[in-house]
Design an enzyme around this catalytic site. Structure first.
Site, short mmCIF file in Angstrom:
data_model
loop_
_atom_site.label_atom_id
_atom_site.label_comp_id
_atom_site.label_asym_id
_atom_site.label_seq_id
_atom_site.Cartn_x
_atom_site.Cartn_y
_atom_site.Cartn_z
N GLU A 103 7.84 6.96 -22.66
CA GLU A 103 7.78 8.04 -21.66
C GLU A 103 9.15 8.70 -21.49
O GLU A 103 9.26 9.93 -21.41
CB GLU A 103 7.29 7.45 -20.34
CG GLU A 103 7.18 8.39 -19.18
CD GLU A 103 6.82 7.63 -17.92
OE1 GLU A 103 7.70 7.49 -17.03
OE2 GLU A 103 5.68 7.13 -17.83
N LEU A 131 0.84 -1.20 0.00
CA LEU A 131 0.00 0.00 0.00
C LEU A 131 0.87 1.25 0.00
O LEU A 131 0.74 2.13 0.84
CB LEU A 131 -0.95 -0.02 1.21
CG LEU A 131 -1.94 -1.19 1.23
CD1 LEU A 131 -2.64 -1.27 2.57
CD2 LEU A 131 -2.96 -1.05 0.09
N MET A 167 1.00 4.13 -5.02
CA MET A 167 -0.01 3.66 -5.96
C MET A 167 -0.98 2.68 -5.32
O MET A 167 -2.19 2.76 -5.50
CB MET A 167 0.65 3.03 -7.19
CG MET A 167 1.23 4.06 -8.14
SD MET A 167 1.82 3.36 -9.69
CE MET A 167 0.31 2.85 -10.48
N SER A 195 -0.32 2.13 -15.04
CA SER A 195 0.18 3.49 -15.20
C SER A 195 -0.84 4.47 -14.65
O SER A 195 -2.04 4.24 -14.75
CB SER A 195 0.45 3.80 -16.68
OG SER A 195 0.94 5.11 -16.84
N LYS A 199 3.70 -2.41 -20.90
CA LYS A 199 4.01 -1.35 -19.94
C LYS A 199 5.49 -0.97 -20.02
O LYS A 199 5.86 0.20 -19.87
CB LYS A 199 3.65 -1.80 -18.52
CG LYS A 199 4.04 -0.82 -17.41
CD LYS A 199 3.40 0.55 -17.59
CE LYS A 199 3.40 1.38 -16.32
NZ LYS A 199 4.69 1.52 -15.65
N ASN A 250 6.87 2.77 -20.83
CA ASN A 250 7.82 3.55 -20.04
C ASN A 250 9.01 3.99 -20.87
O ASN A 250 9.55 5.08 -20.66
CB ASN A 250 8.28 2.74 -18.83
CG ASN A 250 7.28 2.76 -17.70
OD1 ASN A 250 6.07 2.90 -17.94
ND2 ASN A 250 7.73 2.61 -16.48
#
Length: 303
Positions: free
Chosen positions: A181, A8, A11, A122, A174, A178
């Site tokens: 990105e 936890l 995100m 994301s 993903k 990235n």
């Protein structure tokens, strides 16, 4: 649905909030129990002190979403879960795992009739309000069973998420996300550094970012966050030009080499992050500020 969240952090906590607000029953545990109790008090998370407690609190067939750091921490959690779960239960790995680890794990879990689903996630610290982009890999049946979870976490029930392929495909997509990105961030950082260096015009970089945000072909969420990052201090005097990398950019470059696919922009943007650790530049400062804005990633303070 009933679901457990293991991990936890920035995100994971917001994902728990979004799921609970969306009507799901969420059991949660974390290495530090302070956030577990906070979420219990804030939104009604059902706290669990251990993975055994998590399993005991979930009705079968169980769904457990792992959101811990990639590598050894994820491996340890999944191995422990494999000994605790029952046939037809589902493990979801939503962290930044290397897709080849997914491909290795899934058959081992399948021997115990435990389903494995990998989800490239994301959205960073904004996912609670904006929703998360979810790239899902795995077999059709468990992914279909999990669709109410994905629909709640995503920006909309039918947008921002999708089943992109078999096990490993989610994290593979993903990974490339990235890598892209990295390239986008580097282009913005270099462009703003050129304008920052042009002292003749005394350019207001925040004003320019605001102009570009509306109608421009280079408008994007990253540009929105860049505008926020430079609003109060265009010189970014409090931030050191040191840019970390999560590893996914490296994996994307490795994959481009393995596949003989040229990826010069992504490769050079990764190399620029390495260069940022050896000197000081405005572009590196802006890259660090952007990472902080979209993902809540820590910045190294200027001395």
């Amino acid at each position: 649905m009933d679901i457990a969240l293991i991990g936890l952090g920035k995100m994971g906590a917001n994902m728990a909030r979004r799921l609970i607000l969306g009507g799901h029953r969420v059991i949660g545990t974390n290495r530090s129990m302070d956030i577990v109790q906070k979420l219990a008090d804030e939104v009604g998370l059902i706290p669990a002190a251990s993975l055994k407690d998590v399993i005991a609190a979930l009705p079968a067939p169980r769904v457990v979403w792992v959101m811990v750091p990639s590598g050894a921490p994820t491996e340890a959690v999944i191995n422990e879960l494999a000994d605790l779960l029952s046939p037809d239960d589902i493990i979801i790995d939503g962290g930044n795992t290397y897709y080849k680890d997914d491909i290795r794990r899934a058959p081992l879990l399948k021997q115990k009739n435990i389903h494995y689903v990998d989800v490239g996630t994301s959205g960073g610290i904004w996912g609670l309000t904006e929703g998360y982009s979810l790239m899902v890999g795995g077999e059709v049946e468990p992914v279909t069973r999990l669709s109410p979870i994905f629909e709640t976490l995503a920006p909309g029930t039918d947008k921002g998420w999708g089943h992109v392929g078999g096990v490993g495909a989610g994290h593979f997509v993903k990974m490339v996300h990235n890598g892209i990105e990295y390239g986008l961030m580097q282009a913005y950082a270099e462009g703003f550094e050129i304008m920052h260096a042009k002292k003749d015009f005394n350019l207001d970089l925040h004003q320019i970012a605001e102009i570009w945000r509306v109608g421009s072909v280079v408008r994007s969420w990253l540009l929105d966050l860049t505008s926020v990052a430079i609003k109060d201090d265009q010189n970014l005097s409090a931030i050191a030009g040191y840019v970390a990398d999560s590893g996914e950019g490296r994996w994307t470059v490795f994959e481009s080499i393995d596949l003989d696919v040229p990826a010069p922009v992504i490769t050079l943007s990764l190399q620029q992050r390495f260069a940022s650790r050896q000197g000081e530049s405005y572009a590196a400062k802006l890259l660090a500020a952007m990472r902080n804005q979209f993902g809540g990633h820590a910045v190294k303070k200027a001395e």
